[in-house]
Scaffold this motif. Sequence first.
Motif, PDB file in Angstrom:
ATOM      1  N   UNK A 314       0.918  -0.985  -0.014  1.00 31.08           N
ATOM      2  CA  UNK A 314      -0.151   0.131  -0.035  1.00 31.08           C
ATOM      3  C   UNK A 314       0.852   1.328   0.105  1.00 31.08           C
ATOM      4  N   UNK A 315       1.220   1.863  -1.155  1.00 28.40           N
ATOM      5  CA  UNK A 315       1.977   2.929  -1.443  1.00 28.40           C
ATOM      6  C   UNK A 315       1.505   4.222  -0.598  1.00 28.40           C
ATOM      7  N   UNK A 316       2.432   4.793  -0.083  1.00 23.48           N
ATOM      8  CA  UNK A 316       1.986   6.236   0.376  1.00 23.48           C
ATOM      9  C   UNK A 316       2.282   7.559  -0.239  1.00 23.48           C
ATOM     10  N   UNK A 317       1.855   8.594  -0.237  1.00 27.71           N
ATOM     11  CA  UNK A 317       2.157   9.484  -1.004  1.00 27.71           C
ATOM     12  C   UNK A 317       3.637  10.282  -0.830  1.00 27.71           C
ATOM     13  N   UNK A 318       4.510  10.367  -1.844  1.00 27.22           N
ATOM     14  CA  UNK A 318       5.519  11.108  -1.551  1.00 27.22           C
ATOM     15  C   UNK A 318       5.300  12.529  -0.969  1.00 27.22           C
ATOM     16  N   UNK A 319       6.257  13.206  -0.205  1.00 28.57           N
ATOM     17  CA  UNK A 319       6.113  14.397   0.514  1.00 28.57           C
ATOM     18  C   UNK A 319       5.839  15.644  -0.406  1.00 28.57           C
ATOM     19  N   UNK A 320       4.821  16.359  -0.049  1.00 24.77           N
ATOM     20  CA  UNK A 320       4.428  17.617  -0.763  1.00 24.77           C
ATOM     21  C   UNK A 320       3.955  17.227  -2.517  1.00 24.77           C
ATOM     22  N   UNK A 321       3.209  16.152  -2.555  1.00 33.97           N
ATOM     23  CA  UNK A 321       2.939  15.686  -3.782  1.00 33.97           C
ATOM     24  C   UNK A 321       1.682  16.328  -3.894  1.00 33.97           C
ATOM     25  N   UNK A 322       1.207  17.065  -5.236  1.00 30.04           N
ATOM     26  CA  UNK A 322      -0.184  17.426  -5.235  1.00 30.04           C
ATOM     27  C   UNK A 322      -1.080  16.324  -5.760  1.00 30.04           C
ATOM     28  N   UNK A 323      -2.539  16.664  -5.567  1.00 26.08           N
ATOM     29  CA  UNK A 323      -3.392  15.821  -5.936  1.00 26.08           C
ATOM     30  C   UNK A 323      -3.349  15.269  -7.312  1.00 26.08           C
ATOM     31  N   UNK A 324      -3.144  16.253  -8.012  1.00 21.55           N
ATOM     32  CA  UNK A 324      -3.150  16.124  -9.866  1.00 21.55           C
ATOM     33  C   UNK A 324      -4.368  15.692 -10.613  1.00 21.55           C
ATOM     34  N   UNK A 325      -4.055  15.121 -11.658  1.00 20.41           N
ATOM     35  CA  UNK A 325      -5.310  15.082 -12.577  1.00 20.41           C
ATOM     36  C   UNK A 325      -5.803  13.434 -12.503  1.00 20.41           C
ATOM     37  N   UNK A 326      -6.953  13.550 -12.618  1.00 22.51           N
ATOM     38  CA  UNK A 326      -7.535  12.104 -12.599  1.00 22.51           C
ATOM     39  C   UNK A 326      -7.121  11.265 -13.624  1.00 22.51           C
ATOM     40  N   UNK A 327      -6.895  10.063 -13.611  1.00 22.98           N
ATOM     41  CA  UNK A 327      -6.502   9.116 -14.521  1.00 22.98           C
ATOM     42  C   UNK A 327      -7.721   9.040 -15.399  1.00 22.98           C
ATOM     43  N   UNK A 328      -7.211   9.057 -16.769  1.00 23.69           N
ATOM     44  CA  UNK A 328      -8.151   9.171 -17.692  1.00 23.69           C
ATOM     45  C   UNK A 328      -8.278   8.182 -18.755  1.00 23.69           C
ATOM     46  N   UNK A 329      -9.237   7.275 -19.148  1.00 22.07           N
ATOM     47  CA  UNK A 329      -9.444   6.547 -20.213  1.00 22.07           C
ATOM     48  C   UNK A 329      -9.888   7.155 -21.439  1.00 22.07           C
ATOM     49  N   UNK A 330      -9.139   7.061 -22.536  1.00 28.33           N
ATOM     50  CA  UNK A 330      -9.513   7.676 -23.805  1.00 28.33           C
ATOM     51  C   UNK A 330     -10.058   6.432 -24.792  1.00 28.33           C
ATOM     52  N   UNK A 331     -11.251   6.316 -24.927  1.00 26.96           N
ATOM     53  CA  UNK A 331     -11.951   5.416 -25.552  1.00 26.96           C
ATOM     54  C   UNK A 331     -11.785   5.477 -27.405  1.00 26.96           C
TER      55      UNK A 331
END
Length: 586
Positions: A314-331
Amino acid sequence: MPDINELPHISTLSDIETDLKVFAGPGAGKTRWLISHLERVLLESNRLNKTGKIACITYTNVAAEEILNRLKCDKSRFDISTIHSFLYRNIVKPFSYLIEKTDEGEILFDTSSLDGHEEHIVHGDRIRRWIRSIEQLNGESYNSYNWPQNKPKIIAELSSLDYEFKNGTVDLIIRQNRGARIAKSNGELWIYKSKYWKDGIMHHEDVLYFSYLILLRSPRILEFIRAKFPYIFIDEFQDTTEIQTWIIEKIAEEDTKVGIVGDLAQSIYKFTGAKRTDFIDFKKDEVSEFKLNHNYRSTKRIVDFLNLLRTDIDQEYGEDKPDGFLVKVLVGTIQAAKAWYEAYFPDSPLYILTRKNTTVSEINNQIGVANTNLLNELYSNDTNQQRVRFIHSLLMGFKFHKKGDLKNALNEVYKSLRRASGSSVLKLNLRRLAIDIIDSLQSEVSRNKSIAEFYIELRTEVLAEYGFNIGSNLSRGNAKTFYENHSLNEILPYIKVDTKSDDLVRTIHSAKGTEFENTLVHFETVNEFRNYILDGQNHIDSTEDDCRIYYVACSRAMKRLFINIPDANQSDIDLIENMNISYERI
């Protein structure tokens, strides 16, 4: 297998005199930890003495260079390299006399001509010599191997020759079957290899075999290795082959302390003989086990997505990492996905990762990128081994120089000159000539010359000033035509001096160890997406690599991660939304 989530973090290590195993997910800061630990061992060890060294074995030359450059201590006390380089320098080269003859006393390897190890590029002249030999052996014709429809298959299969380790013995096998039906039941593959060995040529894969053979013939060499290297650390251990594991286990039986680092979910080299169970079983019940479970590479939303694909870490977030963009599926099609991306993010390069080499070629064709590998054509068209290897070495020297590696640039060109001149020219003069050649290649004018023009001019100058031929003249045939129609600059993109690449479209395997701000993972079929993403947790620990390959691809992303699939039904869309990732039909 231990519960990795329950293991202590590696920072709790209290004693350097221990064998250890570190489970580390993608982006977990393995390199940073390795560097810190290497420096600590050098500072605290009482077993190094004046001559002992610390070995650190990495998967790529790029990783080795990064570690060496970041060390802030006496770098001379370390041996940092790939497994092939480590074994060649410390076992094969110093004990090469042990591979000169077979057990029956026949010539096995011309060690007098041994000069490093090189990529296995199939040479037309050796194919012809091999065919003659196996025709005499078996009393039948193999002219079909040269038929236009068969020859590419033969070359592809011979290029994939590798060693399989079973029950303590080694055999030659073909890793990539192309339907060539190469004869192999009567030692034909060994005969093919012997055509190189008797000319003093050792391929990268041969280094492992001959290291194994040398240790088998003289086990006392292990004592030398242990005395020289009281500590050995190995990264990406989940991708080691069985021969590599056998060698490391032999070294680790006494005295030498071994630390291995790896990630079971990133084990994707089964096709090369790697066994992920080797990582689990290595010195089982004898090592201290730890984890590195942060992800310093990816944004929080990408980390959340990766955690959905596996449960063992269960990976934890790196320090000061932003939320960022949602992973996106392009169909939609890959062309549509690329066009969509370029419309929204025109100033940020997109790296496209896919499963197969053939798919890379198809994608490149679809988006207008050339696929022909001119280096393979160079070897295919020129049957003169000295000439083609010389030209290859010059271009490798230029590539090394371009990336700032002056030592390897000089050595690469110098080795080719030494092979051509024999002992007729002083080493100092050959080094001076190597420098002059590398300098001449810095000129765009020189590199834009046809290979034929550059080669003939250089051949004439070297013969006049130094009195030896760098290779045969170009008089007629396919080699002359090819060399006249292609410039040095055209070949350069296909010359590799490490595993780092600037290609925007590449296989997932070639992207291992890298990271990209913007990554698109391409699935050829929606069923693969369903199995290895939507149902990834049930396939990540499979004996096959498929799910892990796509996990590795997704984990390359730092800032934006896109997944491209050709189609999707409503059930797929519901599952996508349940994973808290977005989708768009394009």
